[in-house]
Design an enzyme around this catalytic site. Sequence first.
Site, PDB file in Angstrom:
ATOM      1  N   ASP A 152       0.838  -1.198   0.000  1.00 23.57           N
ATOM      2  CA  ASP A 152       0.000   0.000   0.000  1.00 23.57           C
ATOM      3  C   ASP A 152       0.874   1.249   0.000  1.00 23.57           C
ATOM      4  O   ASP A 152       0.646   2.197  -0.755  1.00 23.57           O
ATOM      5  CB  ASP A 152      -0.919  -0.030   1.234  1.00 23.57           C
TER       6      ASP A 152
ATOM      7  N   HIS B 125      -4.409   2.984  -6.977  1.00 20.25           N
ATOM      8  CA  HIS B 125      -5.563   2.635  -6.145  1.00 20.25           C
ATOM      9  C   HIS B 125      -6.815   2.406  -6.994  1.00 20.25           C
ATOM     10  O   HIS B 125      -7.685   1.626  -6.608  1.00 20.25           O
ATOM     11  CB  HIS B 125      -5.810   3.703  -5.079  1.00 20.25           C
TER      12      HIS B 125
ATOM     13  N   HIS C 295      -6.552  -1.105  -8.064  1.00 18.77           N
ATOM     14  CA  HIS C 295      -6.979  -1.940  -6.930  1.00 18.77           C
ATOM     15  C   HIS C 295      -8.492  -2.077  -6.909  1.00 18.77           C
ATOM     16  O   HIS C 295      -9.043  -3.171  -6.777  1.00 18.77           O
ATOM     17  CB  HIS C 295      -6.507  -1.348  -5.603  1.00 18.77           C
TER      18      HIS C 295
ATOM     19  N   HIS D 205      -5.487  -5.622   0.720  1.00 13.91           N
ATOM     20  CA  HIS D 205      -5.525  -4.352  -0.002  1.00 13.91           C
ATOM     21  C   HIS D 205      -4.175  -4.014  -0.624  1.00 13.91           C
ATOM     22  O   HIS D 205      -4.070  -3.739  -1.825  1.00 13.91           O
ATOM     23  CB  HIS D 205      -5.959  -3.255   0.985  1.00 13.91           C
TER      24      HIS D 205
END
Length: 344
Positions: free
Chosen positions: A155, A238, A241, A255
């Site tokens: 992350d 992101h 993601h 994540h």
Amino acid sequence: ALANIGSYVKALGTKPLILADDFVTKLVGDTVASSFHGVEIKPEFDCFNGECSRPEIDRLLARCNQTPFDVIIGIGGGKTLDTAKSVAFYLKVPVVIVPTIASTDAPTSALAVIYTPEGQFSEYLMIPTNPNMVIMDTGVVSRAPVRLLVSGMGDALSTYFEARANKVSGGKTMAGGAPTLAAQAIAELCYQTLLADGYKAKLAVEQGLCTKAVENIIEANTYLSGIGFESSGLAAAHAIHNGLTQLDECHHLYHGEKVAFGTLVQLVLENAPMAEIDTVLAFCRSIGLPTNLHMMGVKALDMARLLEVAKASTAEGETIHNMPFKVTAEDVLAAIVTAHQLGL
């Protein structure tokens, strides 16, 4: 730090609701309860059900409507913490964030990621203020499974590259303003810290130990990444993601594991220098982050399904539109497949 949580929280409220899942409650519940007992506060506990979703938030708000809690405390991982932030936001009471893992940069941020009950990305809940307090017991964090710390590095890995993209494009930060020099410097320091200490921290945590490298990576995963992304902005990584949540095969991933691959996809979209891509690939391989779709559970490349991922990544309002050039679903599909090949 957890042994003193009662004295820390007392300044914010005396009727706390503590949200934690069953595992975390068994792990630290007695320590936390004893700390509050020492300051003559009796907290109430509620068991987090595993997904930061609208039904879970509504369930907790219904309980809070029956009892006048004046502070919400979230203890655990990112989804527990985001749920605690959401509940406190709607109740208009302070929130205290207590990560037991360093798997995301959720702790410091003024937003929550809301998923469907089935685990698909739903929306961002933008919260006007950051958490009132963040307490990290690095002894507890370093004894968590190493995969969680590695996920946090995944992350955090995106922070610098997404901040860089926003700086070029002039996109707004997650807080709604313009990126600052300070935020850019923090984002870059986050990346440098990962490269310098990530592998060493992984080795220590594999033995349940806390070293200076572990302390530095915990700070990078939470504080540097949290402040770096929030005060700089998100971009393609992101959004990729979020698109990957369309694939059932990827639901088992954390994540940060999906964000790490999203970072590789962003670098392909940018046509970043091969030396930079090689550095990111080498880092991911050294600590065990996925570098291709096969490692993420996708056994065969189905272009139609990957196009759905790409379309979700480029949906209206997605952060991929903070990139300094127009990005289409077809662009993302090509970048996903290319990143996959590079990472084999």
